[in-house]
Scaffold this motif. Structure first.
Motif, PDB file in Angstrom:
ATOM      1  N   UNK A 121      -9.452  20.523  16.031  1.00 60.82           N
ATOM      2  CA  UNK A 121      -9.436  20.024  17.405  1.00 60.82           C
ATOM      3  C   UNK A 121      -8.021  19.901  17.975  1.00 60.82           C
ATOM      4  N   UNK A 122      -7.044  20.535  17.333  1.00 60.44           N
ATOM      5  CA  UNK A 122      -5.660  20.452  17.810  1.00 60.44           C
ATOM      6  C   UNK A 122      -5.021  21.829  17.845  1.00 60.44           C
ATOM      7  N   UNK A 123      -4.058  21.982  18.715  1.00 61.55           N
ATOM      8  CA  UNK A 123      -3.253  23.201  18.768  1.00 61.55           C
ATOM      9  C   UNK A 123      -1.961  23.026  17.993  1.00 61.55           C
ATOM     10  N   UNK A 124      -1.479  21.793  17.929  1.00 63.32           N
ATOM     11  CA  UNK A 124      -0.232  21.483  17.240  1.00 63.32           C
ATOM     12  C   UNK A 124      -0.523  20.410  16.199  1.00 63.32           C
ATOM     13  N   UNK A 125       0.080  20.573  15.020  1.00 62.37           N
ATOM     14  CA  UNK A 125      -0.013  19.560  13.973  1.00 62.37           C
ATOM     15  C   UNK A 125       1.403  19.087  13.666  1.00 62.37           C
ATOM     16  N   UNK A 126       1.641  17.796  13.850  1.00 62.98           N
ATOM     17  CA  UNK A 126       2.921  17.187  13.501  1.00 62.98           C
ATOM     18  C   UNK A 126       2.754  16.601  12.107  1.00 62.98           C
ATOM     19  N   UNK A 127       3.629  17.030  11.192  1.00 63.20           N
ATOM     20  CA  UNK A 127       3.471  16.666   9.783  1.00 63.20           C
ATOM     21  C   UNK A 127       4.690  15.937   9.241  1.00 63.20           C
ATOM     22  N   UNK A 128       4.429  15.189   8.188  1.00 64.43           N
ATOM     23  CA  UNK A 128       5.458  14.651   7.302  1.00 64.43           C
ATOM     24  C   UNK A 128       5.070  15.188   5.936  1.00 64.43           C
ATOM     25  N   UNK A 129       5.573  16.398   5.625  1.00 59.12           N
ATOM     26  CA  UNK A 129       5.112  17.142   4.456  1.00 59.12           C
ATOM     27  C   UNK A 129       6.287  17.566   3.596  1.00 59.12           C
ATOM     28  N   UNK A 130       6.265  17.137   2.330  1.00 61.28           N
ATOM     29  CA  UNK A 130       7.359  17.435   1.407  1.00 61.28           C
ATOM     30  C   UNK A 130       7.041  18.547   0.418  1.00 61.28           C
ATOM     31  N   UNK A 131       5.888  19.176   0.540  1.00 60.00           N
ATOM     32  CA  UNK A 131       5.524  20.271  -0.346  1.00 60.00           C
ATOM     33  C   UNK A 131       4.641  19.872  -1.513  1.00 60.00           C
ATOM     34  N   UNK A 143      -4.009  24.262   8.830  1.00 59.88           N
ATOM     35  CA  UNK A 143      -3.399  24.488  10.138  1.00 59.88           C
ATOM     36  C   UNK A 143      -2.740  25.867  10.189  1.00 59.88           C
ATOM     37  N   UNK A 144      -2.053  26.242   9.141  1.00 62.99           N
ATOM     38  CA  UNK A 144      -1.427  27.558   9.090  1.00 62.99           C
ATOM     39  C   UNK A 144      -2.487  28.652   9.156  1.00 62.99           C
ATOM     40  N   UNK A 145      -3.558  28.489   8.387  1.00 57.88           N
ATOM     41  CA  UNK A 145      -4.628  29.495   8.367  1.00 57.88           C
ATOM     42  C   UNK A 145      -5.314  29.621   9.726  1.00 57.88           C
ATOM     43  N   UNK A 146      -5.315  28.546  10.509  1.00 59.84           N
ATOM     44  CA  UNK A 146      -5.949  28.550  11.826  1.00 59.84           C
ATOM     45  C   UNK A 146      -4.948  28.860  12.940  1.00 59.84           C
ATOM     46  N   UNK A 147      -3.743  29.263  12.541  1.00 59.89           N
ATOM     47  CA  UNK A 147      -2.681  29.628  13.495  1.00 59.89           C
ATOM     48  C   UNK A 147      -2.301  28.482  14.420  1.00 59.89           C
ATOM     49  N   UNK A 148      -2.281  27.290  13.885  1.00 58.76           N
ATOM     50  CA  UNK A 148      -1.810  26.137  14.648  1.00 58.76           C
ATOM     51  C   UNK A 148      -0.291  26.063  14.525  1.00 58.76           C
ATOM     52  N   UNK A 149       0.329  25.549  15.535  1.00 58.41           N
ATOM     53  CA  UNK A 149       1.762  25.288  15.452  1.00 58.41           C
ATOM     54  C   UNK A 149       1.948  24.069  14.561  1.00 58.41           C
ATOM     55  N   UNK A 150       2.907  24.150  13.649  1.00 58.58           N
ATOM     56  CA  UNK A 150       3.179  23.041  12.738  1.00 58.58           C
ATOM     57  C   UNK A 150       4.604  22.582  12.967  1.00 58.58           C
ATOM     58  N   UNK A 151       4.755  21.294  13.227  1.00 63.46           N
ATOM     59  CA  UNK A 151       6.072  20.688  13.364  1.00 63.46           C
ATOM     60  C   UNK A 151       6.223  19.737  12.182  1.00 63.46           C
ATOM     61  N   UNK A 152       7.055  20.118  11.224  1.00 60.90           N
ATOM     62  CA  UNK A 152       7.239  19.309  10.021  1.00 60.90           C
ATOM     63  C   UNK A 152       8.521  18.501  10.167  1.00 60.90           C
ATOM     64  N   UNK A 155      12.654  15.924   6.044  1.00 59.02           N
ATOM     65  CA  UNK A 155      13.984  16.537   5.922  1.00 59.02           C
ATOM     66  C   UNK A 155      14.010  17.722   4.955  1.00 59.02           C
ATOM     67  N   UNK A 156      13.098  17.755   4.006  1.00 55.65           N
ATOM     68  CA  UNK A 156      12.980  18.902   3.102  1.00 55.65           C
ATOM     69  C   UNK A 156      11.772  19.726   3.528  1.00 55.65           C
ATOM     70  N   UNK A 157      11.733  20.074   4.793  1.00 61.22           N
ATOM     71  CA  UNK A 157      10.593  20.801   5.347  1.00 61.22           C
ATOM     72  C   UNK A 157      10.278  22.029   4.512  1.00 61.22           C
ATOM     73  N   UNK A 166       5.135  27.559  13.544  1.00 70.24           N
ATOM     74  CA  UNK A 166       6.524  27.156  13.715  1.00 70.24           C
ATOM     75  C   UNK A 166       6.767  25.906  12.885  1.00 70.24           C
ATOM     76  N   UNK A 167       7.805  25.919  12.080  1.00 70.27           N
ATOM     77  CA  UNK A 167       8.208  24.741  11.312  1.00 70.27           C
ATOM     78  C   UNK A 167       9.626  24.385  11.706  1.00 70.27           C
ATOM     79  N   UNK A 168       9.819  23.138  12.134  1.00 73.06           N
ATOM     80  CA  UNK A 168      11.176  22.684  12.426  1.00 73.06           C
ATOM     81  C   UNK A 168      11.264  21.200  12.266  1.00 73.06           C
TER      82      UNK A 168
END
Length: 168
Positions: A121-131, A143-152, A155-157, A166-168
């Motif tokens: 239900x989103x176009x953009x996913x804002x994440x706090x993801x360390x891997x 989100x990646x598989x569904x071609x959503x924009x990802x904003x991570x 700091x260790x994106x 997109x990851x930044x």
């Protein structure tokens, strides 16, 4: 509730989050607002989710057309939280513009159902993801598989392979 993904932002992040993105969330949300996003979906988990929800409520103080949708995986989720997080959960739930409860009780896989709802239900996913492995990884990969924009914001994106997101 019918939501169109192109108008929505969702959040995903680790439970061990300790307010590290406190200074990053407001300008990130402001930029998303400037791009036309007005509806923010929050999974209401301890850690990054509730911190992001609090930031959305602060954004709503500046922009009255912002909406926060609390996406609760099951009724009573908050009973599993430490007291301080439960207070924040209650405050966010009371202030949310809408609440979507996905199940009446806990069941195996209910968090994945919640994460799927957020991404779908989103176009953009804002994440706090360390891997690391877990629900956040699952959500970022979906989100990646569904071609959503990802904003991570971590700091260790982590950049996932074969991603158009997109990851930044």
């Amino acid at each position: 509730m019918i939501l169109h993904p192109r108008n929505c932002v969702a959040f995903t992040g680790h439970r061990l989050y300790r307010d590290e993105a406190r200074l990053l969330l407001p300008p990130t949300l402001e930029r998303l607002y400037d791009r036309g996003f007005r509806t923010f979906l929050d999974g209401m988990a301890v850690g990054f989710d509730l911190a992001a929800a609090r930031a959305v409520l602060e954004l709503r103080e500046r922009h009255s057309d912002v909406q926060l949708i609390a996406v609760v995986p099951f009724r009573g989720q908050e009973h599993r939280f430490p007291a301080a997080w439960r207070r924040l959960y209650d405050e966010v739930l009371d202030a949310a513009d809408a609440v979507e409860i996905l199940a009446e009780a806990y069941h195996r896989g209910c968090y994945a159902v919640r994460n799927d709802f957020l991404v779908d239900h989103a176009q953009v996913v804002v994440a706090w993801y360390d891997g690391s492995a877990g629900g956040t990884r699952y959500t970022v990969e979906r989100a990646r598989a569904r071609n959503r924009e990802i904003i991570n914001l971590h700091p260790r994106a982590v950049i996932l392979p074969e991603s158009d997101a997109v990851l930044f």
